[in-house]
Design an enzyme around this catalytic site. Structure first.
Site, PDB file in Angstrom:
ATOM      1  N   LYS A  71       0.875  -1.210   0.098  1.00  0.00           N
ATOM      2  CA  LYS A  71       0.091   0.079   0.107  1.00  0.00           C
ATOM      3  C   LYS A  71       0.972   1.218   0.061  1.00  0.00           C
ATOM      4  CE  LYS A  71      -3.680  -2.524   2.268  1.00  0.00           C
ATOM      5  NZ  LYS A  71      -4.584  -2.753   3.311  1.00  0.00           N
ATOM      6  N   GLN A  90      -4.250  -1.008   9.643  1.00  0.00           N
ATOM      7  CA  GLN A  90      -4.202  -2.759   9.145  1.00  0.00           C
ATOM      8  C   GLN A  90      -4.816  -3.681  10.173  1.00  0.00           C
ATOM      9  OE1 GLN A  90      -3.704  -3.431   5.993  1.00  0.00           O
ATOM     10  NE2 GLN A  90      -3.863  -5.511   6.302  1.00  0.00           N
ATOM     11  N   ASP A 113     -10.812   2.946   4.316  1.00  0.00           N
ATOM     12  CA  ASP A 113     -11.180   1.492   4.271  1.00  0.00           C
ATOM     13  C   ASP A 113     -12.860   1.604   4.294  1.00  0.00           C
ATOM     14  OD1 ASP A 113      -9.282  -0.452   4.462  1.00  0.00           O
ATOM     15  OD2 ASP A 113      -8.749  -0.139   6.539  1.00  0.00           O
TER      16      ASP A 113
HETATM   17  N1  GUN Z   1      -7.067  -6.820   6.569  1.00  0.00           N
HETATM   18  C1  GUN Z   1      -7.356  -7.465   5.666  1.00  0.00           C
HETATM   19  N2  GUN Z   1      -7.908  -6.762   4.680  1.00  0.00           N
HETATM   20  C2  GUN Z   1      -7.808  -5.446   4.999  1.00  0.00           C
HETATM   21  C3  GUN Z   1      -8.285  -4.156   4.642  1.00  0.00           C
HETATM   22  O1  GUN Z   1      -8.896  -3.969   3.438  1.00  0.00           O
HETATM   23  N3  GUN Z   1      -7.903  -2.835   5.333  1.00  0.00           N
HETATM   24  C4  GUN Z   1      -7.407  -3.012   6.545  1.00  0.00           C
HETATM   25  N4  GUN Z   1      -7.196  -1.992   6.998  1.00  0.00           N
HETATM   26  N5  GUN Z   1      -7.012  -4.399   7.260  1.00  0.00           N
HETATM   27  C5  GUN Z   1      -7.243  -5.470   6.217  1.00  0.00           C
END
Ligand code: GUN
Length: 294
Positions: free
Chosen positions: A54, A98, A121
């Site tokens: 990311k 995350q 998100d």
């Molecule tokens: N963990 C697994 N997928 C995601 C996501 O799309 N966003 C976040 N913040 N954590 C995750």
């Protein structure tokens, strides 16, 4: 018949080009650079690799990006105050924590603290609620990526029987809600299957579009799908390491057998994954644009 392989890499690259152009416009016209902070707690290998990807993409697209690495034992209070700091920071338009978080931290409390206008998100209950009523501010990144993959590959959802396997808040529930809206790239008849579903195969065999987010390697086999269906595999399962020391990945779908029966299928890796990261960038860009428009 062998299926068309739906490339998430190709669609993601197309969208990334558009994002890059918009970022340059925003900079030259308004002197605004989209800002994203990614926060990771501990060093779960999967989470580290997602957050690294990311951050790399954000930098490649010309974003202002910050990564916060917190130790596994960080207190809830410290994490909350870091979020409060970025809620107030005008240079930051998107905040991503995350998941999963260590057990001593209540994920809900963390998600609820993020300013809904910076919740790129799309996990905050305000954003989830808005999505359900068709007034979304942000779509969660993986469901958004899946919908864009369908649209850009001209896969008709209007009136289609869509079966979603998995009811997570991150994928299953939001994609089901998005695809049943009366909207472009939606208007489908949606069924959600989960661990309480009796006779899963009855449902999977009815699907024109099967979206699989189970977290179980190669669980969906050719006998479970309808001939000519479209299969979207959201699974990312680590099944050992490659000779180069990288994680070896497979999806929730038994790709080799299922691809012989269906009309189109996403691979793992190279399917939904690159789309998830791209939609995070698009959400951050849109948050930055909204900060100009007010
Ligand atoms: N963990 C697994 N997928 C995601 C996501 O799309 N966003 C976040 N913040 N954590 C995750």
């Amino acid at each position: 018949m062998s299926a068309r392989i739906i490339s998430g890499v190709d669609v993601a690259n197309e969208i990334r080009k558009e994002i890059k152009r918009d970022v340059e416009n925003l900079k030259s016209r308004f002197n605004i650079t989209p800002g994203l902070v990614t926060i990771i707690v501990g060093n779960n290998p999967a989470s580290v690799s997602y957050v690294t990807a990311k951050q790399k993409t954000a930098k490649d697209l010309g974003f202002y990006s910050i990564q916060e690495n917190l130790p596994e034992k960080v207190s809830k209070i410290e994490l909350l105050s870091l979020i409060e700091k970025y809620n107030k920071d005008e240079k930051i338009h998107g905040i991503l924590v995350q998941l999963p978080l260590p057990h001593h931290i209540n994920e809900k409390e963390i998600i609820y603290t993020i300013d809904p206008n910076k919740d790129v998100d799309g996990f905050h209950p305000v954003n989830m609620g808005r999505l359900v009523i068709g007034e979304a501010l942000f779509y969660p990144c993986t469901p958004y990526g899946i919908q864009q993959l369908l649209i850009k590959n001209n896969i008709e959802t209007e009136g289609a029987e869509v079966v979603v396997l998995g009811r997570s808040n991150i994928v299953g529930k939001p994609i089901a809600m998005m695809l049943c809206q009366k909207a472009k790239g939606a208007n489908a008849t949606v069924t959600i299957c989960h661990t309480g579903t009796k006779n899963l195969t009855v449902h999977t065999k009815r699907a024109d579009i099967l979206i699989v987010a189970l977290g179980s390697p190669k669980a969906i086999t050719a006998d479970m799908v309808k001939e000519g269906a479209v299969v979207i595999d959201v699974g990312v399962n680590r099944i050992g390491t490659t000779p180069e020391g990288k994680a070896r990945l497979c999806g929730d779908v038994d790709f080799e057998s299922v691809k012989e029966k269906v009309s189109a299928i996403t691979p793992v890796p190279g399917g939904v994954g690159p789309m998830t990261i791209t939609m995070l960038m698009l959400n951050t860009l849109n948050a930055a644009k909204k900060s100009v428009e007010g």
